[in-house]
Enzyme design. Structure first.
Site, PDB file in Angstrom:
ATOM      1  N   GLY A  33       0.938  -1.223   0.049  1.00  0.00           N
ATOM      2  CA  GLY A  33      -0.073   0.060  -0.205  1.00  0.00           C
ATOM      3  C   GLY A  33       0.861   1.234   0.010  1.00  0.00           C
ATOM      4  O   GLY A  33       2.152   1.073  -0.211  1.00  0.00           O
ATOM      5  N   ASN A  34       0.203   2.388  -0.014  1.00  0.00           N
ATOM      6  CA  ASN A  34       1.022   3.565   0.229  1.00  0.00           C
ATOM      7  C   ASN A  34       0.149   4.591   1.440  1.00  0.00           C
ATOM      8  O   ASN A  34      -0.777   4.321   1.841  1.00  0.00           O
ATOM      9  CB  ASN A  34       1.354   4.219  -1.126  1.00  0.00           C
ATOM     10  CG  ASN A  34      -0.134   4.790  -1.753  1.00  0.00           C
ATOM     11  OD1 ASN A  34      -0.962   5.487  -1.394  1.00  0.00           O
ATOM     12  ND2 ASN A  34      -0.569   4.075  -2.894  1.00  0.00           N
ATOM     13  N   ASP A  35       0.664   5.715   1.275  1.00  0.00           N
ATOM     14  CA  ASP A  35       0.480   6.587   2.343  1.00  0.00           C
ATOM     15  C   ASP A  35      -0.777   7.845   1.913  1.00  0.00           C
ATOM     16  O   ASP A  35      -1.268   8.317   2.942  1.00  0.00           O
ATOM     17  CB  ASP A  35       1.407   7.342   3.049  1.00  0.00           C
ATOM     18  CG  ASP A  35       2.653   6.775   3.766  1.00  0.00           C
ATOM     19  OD1 ASP A  35       2.337   5.689   4.238  1.00  0.00           O
ATOM     20  OD2 ASP A  35       3.764   7.163   3.819  1.00  0.00           O
ATOM     21  N   SER A  36      -1.266   7.374   0.966  1.00  0.00           N
ATOM     22  CA  SER A  36      -2.356   8.333   0.583  1.00  0.00           C
ATOM     23  C   SER A  36      -3.640   8.065   1.394  1.00  0.00           C
ATOM     24  O   SER A  36      -4.233   6.926   1.516  1.00  0.00           O
ATOM     25  CB  SER A  36      -2.819   7.984  -0.978  1.00  0.00           C
ATOM     26  OG  SER A  36      -3.897   8.859  -1.190  1.00  0.00           O
TER      27      SER A  36
END
Ligand code: CTP
Ligand code: CA
Length: 221
Positions: A33-36
């Protein structure tokens, strides 16, 4: 001045927005995943609804939305791709605010991946995801297409290249990393459009930046 038109510049328009970071499954209990946070995309969807549009929001995070926003929940880039393309033809304005994972695991393990005794490394094979914005840029007929560019360095140059490569009508260049951009409540963005000088906005609440993006798009449509 027609005040209804001024307050509802997107009345009768269909707006399609994506929001949040995608999740790319590794095994039944893990993903990349990512931090968005989905805050900017959701703010754009709400700003478009406030401007009178019928809005479809394709999101990985469910945040509060106005009644005129029809929210569709997805997880992976592949699901986001399908939901965006299914709604693309009928849209007048499309804003791709999601942080789409660039890669996904080549295969998804059916079982939880176990540690192997004697091997302290794990190698994941990744394959590139489809570029949803570029695909819409290649297909577009009447749609006004807005993308974002998340950059840690060389903000305007990198974002300008994306504007051209993806066939967008506007790129919102957003500095990210180390406390900036992702999962914050404010942004300091620069707006790029073909044949126009870059428009550097002051640091502002994401809701305010979203309203500015919607207003600039509405004026150009
Ligand atoms: N985007 C997309 N599909 C992808 C990757 C990105 O639609 N598979 C969209 C994003 O939603 C954003 C724009 O393209 O609107 C730019 O995303 P960004 O990650 O900044 O650019 P990339 O083209 O992925 O290039 P890189 O990450 O290598 O800088
Ligand atoms: Ca990317």
């Amino acid at each position: 001045v027609d005040t209804y038109q001024a307050k509802q510049p997107l009345a009768g328009k269909q707006v399609l927005v994506s929001a949040g970071g995608t999740q790319e499954r590794i095994d039944p209990v893990r993903y990349i995943g990512n931090d968005s946070s989905g805050k900017m995309g959701t703010a754009v969807a709400n700003a478009a609804a406030a401007a009178g549009a019928d809005v479809t929001l394709v999101a990985t995070k469910m945040l509060p939305v106005l009644p005129a926003v029809d929210a569709v929940y997805v997880t992976s880039a592949a699901e986001m791709h399908d939901a965006m393309l299914a709604n693309f033809e009928g849209a007048d304005l499309v804003v791709m605010a999601a942080a789409v994972a660039d890669f996904r695991p080549t295969t998804v393990s059916g079982n939880k991946i176990k540690k192997q005794s004697g091997d302290d490394a794990l190698h994941l094979d990744l394959v590139q995801n489809p570029d949803i914005l570029a695909e819409m840029g290649a297909q577009k007929s009447h749609q006004y297409l807005v993308g974002f560019a998340a950059e840690t360095n060389d903000l305007v140059a990198n974002a300008q290249a994306k504007l051209e490569r993806k066939g967008a009508d506007m790129i919102v260049a957003n500095p990210v990393g180390y406390g900036q951009g992702f999962n914050t409540d404010t942004d300091t963005v620069t707006i790029l459009r073909p044949d126009q000088a870059p428009l550097a906005l002051d640091e502002a609440a994401k809701t305010e930046v979203a309203s500015t993006i919607v207003r600039l798009a509405a004026m150009a449509m």
